[in-house]
Design an enzyme around this catalytic site. Structure first.
Site, PDB file in Angstrom:
ATOM      1  N   HIS A   1       0.831  -1.202   0.000  1.00  0.00           N
ATOM      2  CA  HIS A   1       0.000   0.000   0.000  1.00  0.00           C
ATOM      3  C   HIS A   1       0.866   1.252   0.000  1.00  0.00           C
ATOM      4  O   HIS A   1       2.058   1.199   0.353  1.00  0.00           O
ATOM      5  CB  HIS A   1      -0.912   0.033   1.233  1.00  0.00           C
ATOM      6  CG  HIS A   1      -0.170   0.280   2.510  1.00  0.00           C
ATOM      7  ND1 HIS A   1       0.627  -0.678   3.105  1.00  0.00           N
ATOM      8  CD2 HIS A   1      -0.082   1.387   3.302  1.00  0.00           C
ATOM      9  CE1 HIS A   1       1.173  -0.178   4.207  1.00  0.00           C
ATOM     10  NE2 HIS A   1       0.762   1.066   4.351  1.00  0.00           N
TER      11      HIS A   1
ATOM     12  N   HIS B   1       4.928   0.228  -0.074  1.00  0.00           N
ATOM     13  CA  HIS B   1       5.660  -0.593   0.891  1.00  0.00           C
ATOM     14  C   HIS B   1       4.733  -1.647   1.502  1.00  0.00           C
ATOM     15  O   HIS B   1       3.515  -1.617   1.319  1.00  0.00           O
ATOM     16  CB  HIS B   1       6.276   0.286   1.989  1.00  0.00           C
ATOM     17  CG  HIS B   1       5.276   1.138   2.718  1.00  0.00           C
ATOM     18  ND1 HIS B   1       4.672   2.246   2.151  1.00  0.00           N
ATOM     19  CD2 HIS B   1       4.771   1.053   3.982  1.00  0.00           C
ATOM     20  CE1 HIS B   1       3.850   2.807   3.020  1.00  0.00           C
ATOM     21  NE2 HIS B   1       3.889   2.095   4.147  1.00  0.00           N
TER      22      HIS B   1
ATOM     23  N   ASP C   1       0.729   5.029   1.814  1.00  0.00           N
ATOM     24  CA  ASP C   1       0.024   5.706   2.901  1.00  0.00           C
ATOM     25  C   ASP C   1      -0.807   6.859   2.350  1.00  0.00           C
ATOM     26  O   ASP C   1      -0.288   7.685   1.597  1.00  0.00           O
ATOM     27  CB  ASP C   1       1.014   6.241   3.934  1.00  0.00           C
ATOM     28  CG  ASP C   1       1.728   5.123   4.672  1.00  0.00           C
ATOM     29  OD1 ASP C   1       1.156   4.022   4.784  1.00  0.00           O
ATOM     30  OD2 ASP C   1       2.870   5.351   5.128  1.00  0.00           O
TER      31      ASP C   1
ATOM     32  N   ARG D   1       7.699  -8.305  16.045  1.00  0.00           N
ATOM     33  CA  ARG D   1       8.264  -7.035  15.577  1.00  0.00           C
ATOM     34  C   ARG D   1       7.376  -5.881  16.022  1.00  0.00           C
ATOM     35  O   ARG D   1       6.149  -6.019  16.061  1.00  0.00           O
ATOM     36  CB  ARG D   1       8.386  -7.046  14.051  1.00  0.00           C
ATOM     37  CG  ARG D   1       8.866  -5.726  13.453  1.00  0.00           C
ATOM     38  CD  ARG D   1       9.074  -5.819  11.946  1.00  0.00           C
ATOM     39  NE  ARG D   1       9.418  -4.515  11.387  1.00  0.00           N
ATOM     40  CZ  ARG D   1       8.574  -3.725  10.741  1.00  0.00           C
ATOM     41  NH1 ARG D   1       7.319  -4.106  10.546  1.00  0.00           N
ATOM     42  NH2 ARG D   1       8.966  -2.556  10.277  1.00  0.00           N
TER      43      ARG D   1
END
Length: 383
Positions: free
Chosen positions: A246, A302, A248, A312
């Protein structure tokens, strides 16, 4: 491939039906499961490839020390590096950014505290459908397929002096007095990143040649989003994604990731991994700033992958304009006949509504949004 962008009523009806029988994403349970629910399995062409591993994206970190002191050569070099990166892929990193490492470490610690709580406790801050703040366990209340393997806590932060303690007040009002320390840390972190974001806007104004004050003034009383991301262990990391591909929708994303790794950026027709660096902030251009630059700067495509050995965490600050600000590029960027105006005017509140109620953010969000505006906010076909 073409798909139909559903009308608001169709989308709401579909989501309501799904919520009546939706999956619960409980990381404490699912992180140990050797088979994952089908809703988390991504299409074959979108699954991450483990072999060969993706190449690393080598982007020279931009040292902000000279920029802060106003040293002309350092400012010029930083602006040139940013300009090159943003025209190519919209991604860069900054070091010597002025944010206290102790504050960053404390913010990571409070993520462990929050996401380590039982699901029922976290759900006290449950994000409501159509809203952008609160706790979300993989967006199971909104979508029924290609679910991300993650939990998030999203918070509204405003630089308007009248809204000086929004983040801290959110924890007190929603979670209670026991969460006052977490609230204070998040508030302090947002204030520090808010200042950094305005500094970077000065650099972006310099790199685009419109003057350092143009974007600084535009974002002066910004209305932004802070998001805590937690990616649990996954026993089938090759089947799913922590976050799908996607761009942002926001203006600028300032991200601090832990040392686990998992962020990937799409450059030159392939995915590249971003090596973690605790001393750096990862920064990427979003759709709104792409529109402000009249398409000169790219919105960064990204995604995030997961693993089966270490959870994470990342802290993401999404810089956004005030809700009623009209997003329109500076005249200097549209005067050239070779660079005509390519995007319609819009307000951030309208774009935010589009992503929360009418469209699932992906690599084509802004294209779909532009068509939606041009078609009078009616049902459109997305190319």
């Amino acid at each position: 491939m073409s798909s139909v962008l559903p009308s608001p009523s169709l989308l709401i009806n579909k989501e309501t039906k799904f919520r009546q029988n939706h999956l619960t994403f409980d990381a404490s349970f699912l992180q140990n499961e050797t088979s994952i629910p089908q809703q988390f399995v991504w299409p074959e062409e979108e699954k991450p490839r483990r072999e060969p591993p993706p190449p690393q994206l080598h982007v020279p970190p931009i040292d902000l020390k000279g920029f802060f002191t106003g040293e002309p050569l350092a400012v010029s070099n930083a602006a040139q590096l940013i300009d090159s990166a943003c025209r190519k892929h919209g991604f860069f990193q900054v070091v010597n950014h002025g944010i206290d490492s102790r504050l960053i470490n404390e913010a990571h610690k409070i993520m462990d505290l929050f996401f380590g709580m039982p699901l029922s406790e976290k759900q006290r801050a449950q994000r409501k459908l159509g809203e952008y703040c609160g706790y979300a366990s993989s967006f199971t209340n909104r979508f029924s397929s290609k679910l991300p393997w993650k939990e998030t806590l999203s918070l509204r932060y405003s630089a308007d002096p009248k809204c000086s303690n929004l983040v801290q007040d959110y924890f007190l009002n929603v979670m209670g007095e026991d969460f006052s320390y977490i609230g204070r840390v998040c508030q302090e972190y947002c204030e520090a990143i808010s200042k950094l974001s305005i500094d970077i806007m000065e650099l972006l104004g310099t790199s685009l040649g419109v003057g350092k004050s143009h974007f600084r003034d535009f974002y002066e009383e910004h209305d932004s989003i802070m998001r805590l991301n937690y990616y649990p262990l996954c026993q089938k990391p090759d089947q799913t994604l922590g976050t799908g591909p996607h761009c942002d929708p926001t203006s600028l994303t300032i991200l601090h990731q832990d040392n686990v790794g998992g962020l990937e950026v799409y450059v030159d027709e392939k995915w590249h991994s971003i090596a973690p660096c605790s001393e750096a902030f990862v920064i990427n251009i979003g759709d709104t700033f792409m529109a402000l630059s009249n398409g000169l700067y790219k919105s960064c495509l990204h995604r995030a992958v997961v693993n089966n050995h270490t959870p994470r965490k990342s802290l993401a600050f999404f810089l956004c304009p005030k809700m009623n600000k009209v997003v329109c590029p500076p005249k200097a960027l549209v005067e050239d006949i070779n660079n005509p105006r390519i995007y319609p005017d819009f307000t951030w509140s309208t774009f935010l509504e589009f992503t929360q109620k009418h469209y699932r953010a992906d690599m084509n969000t802004f294209e779909a949004f532009s068509k939606w505006l041009q078609n009078g906010r009616k049902c459109i076909s997305e190319l």
